[in-house]
Motif scaffolding. Structure first.
Motif, PDB file in Angstrom:
ATOM      1  N   PRO A  81     -68.086 -68.973-102.251  1.00 12.88           N
ATOM      2  CA  PRO A  81     -69.339 -69.741-102.342  1.00 12.88           C
ATOM      3  C   PRO A  81     -70.282 -69.393-101.197  1.00 12.88           C
ATOM      4  CG  PRO A  81     -67.562 -71.135-101.555  1.00 12.88           C
ATOM      5  CD  PRO A  81     -66.935 -69.829-101.946  1.00 12.88           C
ATOM      6  N   GLU A 376     -70.224 -74.399-106.563  1.00 11.40           N
ATOM      7  CA  GLU A 376     -69.138 -74.360-105.581  1.00 11.40           C
ATOM      8  C   GLU A 376     -68.048 -75.352-105.958  1.00 11.40           C
ATOM      9  OE1 GLU A 376     -68.566 -74.618-100.735  1.00 11.40           O
ATOM     10  OE2 GLU A 376     -70.282 -75.612-101.661  1.00 11.40           O
ATOM     11  N   ASN A 377     -68.471 -76.531-106.420  1.00 16.03           N
ATOM     12  CA  ASN A 377     -67.527 -77.574-106.817  1.00 16.03           C
ATOM     13  C   ASN A 377     -67.936 -78.095-108.193  1.00 16.03           C
ATOM     14  OD1 ASN A 377     -65.888 -79.779-107.180  1.00 16.03           O
ATOM     15  ND2 ASN A 377     -66.430 -80.806-105.259  1.00 16.03           N
ATOM     16  N   ASP A 379     -66.977 -80.464-109.861  1.00 14.47           N
ATOM     17  CA  ASP A 379     -67.016 -81.927-109.924  1.00 14.47           C
ATOM     18  C   ASP A 379     -68.197 -82.515-109.152  1.00 14.47           C
ATOM     19  OD1 ASP A 379     -64.628 -82.001-111.435  1.00 14.47           O
ATOM     20  OD2 ASP A 379     -63.431 -81.827-109.599  1.00 14.47           O
ATOM     21  N   CYS A 380     -68.914 -81.669-108.451  1.00 18.49           N
ATOM     22  CA  CYS A 380     -70.066 -82.154-107.674  1.00 18.49           C
ATOM     23  C   CYS A 380     -71.165 -81.096-107.724  1.00 18.49           C
ATOM     24  CB  CYS A 380     -69.642 -82.441-106.230  1.00 18.49           C
ATOM     25  SG  CYS A 380     -70.936 -83.190-105.216  1.00 18.49           S
TER      26      CYS A 380
END
Length: 404
Positions: A81, A376-377, A379-380
């Motif tokens: 990332p 990168e995530n 879930d976020c």
């Protein structure tokens, strides 16, 4: 025109009173000039742009060379990332630098990196909606960072002055390679009361450099963010690109064959609205607008939000829907495309519109050919929220580029 007057009760202050032009000589350049000077310099700039390929498809070769340099750089990040902002800014800036200075810069060039940082800081620190624009006396308060803005602009000017001096020392009127050379050639004509002064050249280059770097780069960062939020569209665009181009080099000849890419780009430009405020205007005569008296010389900021989010033009304006620009036959066009104004309109429409459109198509298409863009995530996911400076830019975010 569907624009509204956002501020129309303030006489135009002198340049030092506006943080937007805190170190700009009054009535020079292309953005803040008017009258005969503006007409002559606008005509010269437009003619010179065309001479060096703006609006012509021959320019795409130069853009694609820069795109390939960017792709090579991005591949080195692997699947880690990272924040693409600085790298993307440098790559897009190199396109306009080739036109202005006759050369591109290496991404790791320390002077170039500092210049890109200064430019970004200028766009994020300055806000055309700031109260200090309406009440100039507030410039003395530290919260408005006028001293910081002045320092940034002066540092950018010093870099430009160095490049002009380099060109002057090596000037050959039979070998005109870039905008500075073309301007210096005009200076040799020794016309009385000429508008081709060094100050005019410095400010014009700053305006071109700023607009040609930050706005296109910011639009591309928004595009990548929208691709993260809408993986279905990412899949669709990549499928269409694979069918039309495969892994070959995209060219402007492919644009009409990829209406989905254009529709996606238009919707990004509409929702991101990178330049929500058009260039400042001031009427030359008193006039009335919808019952309001607007005195001569009034400082006006035109809000393009009144177009981009007009539900009468764009139903459900806050919904991301590129299909609004596609007709039943899948062709990109129609009334909604015609009424979109990402480059403003009228006599002061963005001079770099043709270049920006070419860059957006070639950069974005190559991104989609080479990589799958991931958050990168998962879930976020980074928010689709902008921060308003001189442009509306996305909050910093990291992404992952998975090589296809």
């Amino acid at each position: 025109m569907f624009c509204v007057i956002k501020s129309a009760a303030q006489k135009v202050p002198s340049a030092p009173m506006l943080p937007l032009v805190i170190s700009v000589k009054q009535k020079l350049g292309l953005v803040w000039s008017s009258g005969a000077l503006w007409k002559e310099q606008r005509t010269f700039a437009s003619t010179t742009l065309r001479k060096f390929g703006f609006g012509k498809r021959c320019l795409q070769t130069q853009i694609m060379e820069e795109v390939d340099c960017l792709m090579e750089k991005l591949e080195k990040f692997g699947s880690k990332p990272f924040d693409i902002q600085d790298t993307l800014n440098a790559s897009v800036s190199n396109v306009i630098c080739s036109f202005l200075f006759g050369k591109r810069f290496e991404y790791e060039d320390s002077t170039f990196k500092r210049l890109i940082t200064l430019l970004h800081n200028l766009f994020t620190t300055t806000n055309v909606s700031s109260p200090v624009v309406i009440f100039p006396v507030l410039r003395f308060l530290p919260m408005f960072k006028v001293t910081t803005i002045r320092k940034i602009v002066n540092d950018i000017y010093e870099f430009i002055k160095e490049k002009i001096e380099e060109h002057r020392q090596n000037f050959d009127e039979s070998n005109i390679n870039d905008f500075i050379d073309a301007f210096l050639l005009e200076q040799t004509k020794k016309v009385e009361n000429s508008t081709f002064t060094d100050e005019q050249l410095i400010i014009t280059i700053k305006e071109f450099f700023a607009a040609g770097t930050e706005t296109t780069s910011t639009t591309l960062r928004w595009a990548l963010l929208f691709l993260i939020h809408h993986p279905d569209w990412q899949t669709k665009l990549q499928r269409d690109i694979d069918e039309v181009i495969g892994q070959g080099h995209p060219t402007m000849e492919h644009k009409d064959q990829l209406p989905s890419v254009e529709a996606f780009t238009l919707e990004v430009q509409r929702l991101a609205n990178v330049t929500p405020h058009a260039a400042p205007h001031a009427p030359t005569e008193d006039f009335y607008y919808k019952g309001y008296f607007i005195p001569k010389g009034t400082f006006m900021i035109i809000s393009l939000d009144s177009v981009m989010n007009d539900p009468n033009i764009f139903p459900e304006p806050h919904k991301f829907n590129p299909e609004r620009f596609l007709n039943d036959r899948g062709v990109c066009g129609g009334e909604q495309k015609d009424k979109l104004l990402p480059f403003s309109a009228g006599r002061r429409v963005c001079l770099g519109e043709s270049l920006a459109k070419m860059e957006l198509f070639l950069f974005l298409t190559r991104f989609l050919q080479k990589f799958r863009i991931k958050p990168e995530n998962p879930d976020c996911v980074p928010p689709l929220e902008g921060t308003l400076g001189l442009t509306n830019f996305p909050k910093s975010y990291n992404l992952i580029l998975l090589k296809r």
